[in-house]
Design an enzyme around this catalytic site. Structure first.
Site, PDB file in Angstrom:
ATOM      1  N   LEU A  24       1.003  -0.638  -0.072  1.00  0.00           N
ATOM      2  CA  LEU A  24      -0.241   0.162  -0.272  1.00  0.00           C
ATOM      3  C   LEU A  24       0.534   1.278   0.138  1.00  0.00           C
ATOM      4  O   LEU A  24       2.001   1.138   0.535  1.00  0.00           O
ATOM      5  CB  LEU A  24      -0.842  -0.389   0.662  1.00  0.00           C
ATOM      6  CG  LEU A  24      -1.607  -1.231   1.961  1.00  0.00           C
ATOM      7  CD1 LEU A  24      -2.942  -0.723   2.347  1.00  0.00           C
ATOM      8  CD2 LEU A  24      -3.100  -0.778   0.219  1.00  0.00           C
ATOM      9  N   ASP A  25       0.456   2.710   0.169  1.00  0.00           N
ATOM     10  CA  ASP A  25       1.226   3.393  -0.312  1.00  0.00           C
ATOM     11  C   ASP A  25       1.170   4.067   0.951  1.00  0.00           C
ATOM     12  O   ASP A  25       1.104   3.576   2.131  1.00  0.00           O
ATOM     13  CB  ASP A  25       0.303   5.086  -1.312  1.00  0.00           C
ATOM     14  CG  ASP A  25       0.333   4.648  -2.986  1.00  0.00           C
ATOM     15  OD1 ASP A  25       1.264   3.431  -3.347  1.00  0.00           O
ATOM     16  OD2 ASP A  25      -0.708   5.261  -3.047  1.00  0.00           O
ATOM     17  N   ARG A  26       2.220   4.954   1.404  1.00  0.00           N
ATOM     18  CA  ARG A  26       2.524   5.350   2.603  1.00  0.00           C
ATOM     19  C   ARG A  26       1.274   5.337   3.297  1.00  0.00           C
ATOM     20  O   ARG A  26       0.941   5.430   4.773  1.00  0.00           O
ATOM     21  CB  ARG A  26       4.177   6.133   2.454  1.00  0.00           C
ATOM     22  CG  ARG A  26       4.349   7.047   3.667  1.00  0.00           C
ATOM     23  CD  ARG A  26       5.274   7.827   3.825  1.00  0.00           C
ATOM     24  NE  ARG A  26       6.576   7.618   3.319  1.00  0.00           N
ATOM     25  CZ  ARG A  26       7.520   7.311   3.929  1.00  0.00           C
ATOM     26  NH1 ARG A  26       7.225   7.792   4.844  1.00  0.00           N
ATOM     27  NH2 ARG A  26       8.759   7.058   3.390  1.00  0.00           N
TER      28      ARG A  26
END
Length: 336
Positions: free
Chosen positions: A147-149
């Site tokens: 997942l993106d940060r």
């Protein structure tokens, strides 16, 4: 096992869904930025690096779910502060507090906003490092997707190489049904549909961005997303369910920007209008639910409670979780 012994251990890592098609040398450099191109080339050409048991050239492309044999990685001359230190009791407690489901083969975390999944040159606190809370070697869980940060929500881990391989394979074959919740600017018309728009990566590191591209353009990758309106606050903002059928970097964020409804709180893909409406809100994107085959059989369905950042967005616009169906995409299939 001592820290020094673990450094010498040969490991097997799995290519994440979002890394499908990445070059082997770049895959290594993303994880170990201190490695030189010459070091990666030497390990590949000598057969120390193998993918699904076979040799591969440094410029070879990886597929999602592939098993990469990683030989002992030499230490950097200058190490990032704290990167190689053992986890503190507070770190272990924090890692365990993220668990929303666990059995003999699978762990599901509710990844918080702002926590990177994997490390980089300037990132020393990330999920991959926190996995030491469960032990090292065979005891250490494996990441199977990313997942993106700044995206919160469900993140699955495999316990042991076989479970990780099966989970990663489900992502690679697009068998995982993922439902994201997003708050976007405006009211999409139509209120449900599918976006079939190739994306191409431009820029590097913190300046990396995905932009729409012609399917024939060099470097363009197919990208498909379904969306469905759950609720809306007049014409100002909408709460959407999003389902990616492909796993491109920043796919949902880039696709929503492309159709004129950027996700609120998105400083990379937003515009002046969305920034003004967002105010202090953080990225309003949450991996709400994942459904896929369990490694031991049957179905695995995991839902992640809203993060504090998403809850702030819901409260601001007056949305209630009870408005959403469990699966707003029941019966929806890929366009191709």
């Amino acid at each position: 096992m001592t820290d020094e012994a673990f450094k010498r251990e040969v490991k097997t890592l799995y290519v994440a869904e979002a890394e499908d098609g990445i070059r082997l040398d770049r895959w290594f450099r993303r994880r170990w930025p201190h490695l030189s191109n010459i070091q990666v080339q030497k390990m590949a050409r000598s057969g120390q690096i193998r993918v699904d048991g076979a040799r591969i050239k440094p410029e070879g492309r990886l597929t999602a779910g592939a098993a990469v044999r990683v030989p002992p990685i030499p230490d950097a001359v200058v190490r990032a502060p704290g990167e190689h230190q053992a986890l503190s009791p507070a770190d272990v407690a924090f890692a365990k507090s993220l668990v929303i489901y666990e059995d003999d083969l699978v762990i599901a975390l509710n990844k918080p906003w702002g926590l990177a999944v994997q490390g980089g040159t300037k990132t020393t606190r990330h999920v991959d490092r926190l996995l030491s809370a469960w032990g090292e070697g065979m005891e250490r869980p494996r990441l199977v997707h990313r997942l993106d940060r700044d995206t919160s929500g469900v993140l699955l881990l495999g316990k042991g190489p076989e479970a990780a391989k099966r989970l990663a394979g489900a992502f690679a074959r697009r068998q995982a049904k993922k439902t994201y919740w997003a708050l976007v600017i405006g009211l999409p018309k139509p209120t449900a549909g599918q976006i079939d728009l190739p994306l191409k990566k431009t820029g590097i590191n913190d300046f990396e961005i995905m932009r729409p591209a012609d399917a024939k353009e060099h470097g363009a990758e197919p990208a498909e997303t379904a969306y469905a309106l759950i609720s809306h606050a007049g014409q100002r903002a909408s709460w959407l369910a999003l389902r990616p059928f492909t796993g491109r970097t920043h796919q949902l964020r880039a696709h929503m920007k492309a159709i004129g409804h950027p996700i609120l709180g998105d400083t990379k893909y937003g515009d002046a209008v969305s920034a003004e409406l967002s105010g202090p809100l953080k990225l309003q994107l949450h991996a709400r639910r994942i459904e896929l085959d369990h490694p031991s059989g049957g179905k695995l369905i995991v839902e992640a409670p809203l993060s504090p950042e998403m809850r702030a967005g819901f409260q601001h616009f007056g949305f209630e979780e009870a408005e959403a169906d469990a699966d707003p995409f029941a019966g929806v299939r890929r366009m191709r």
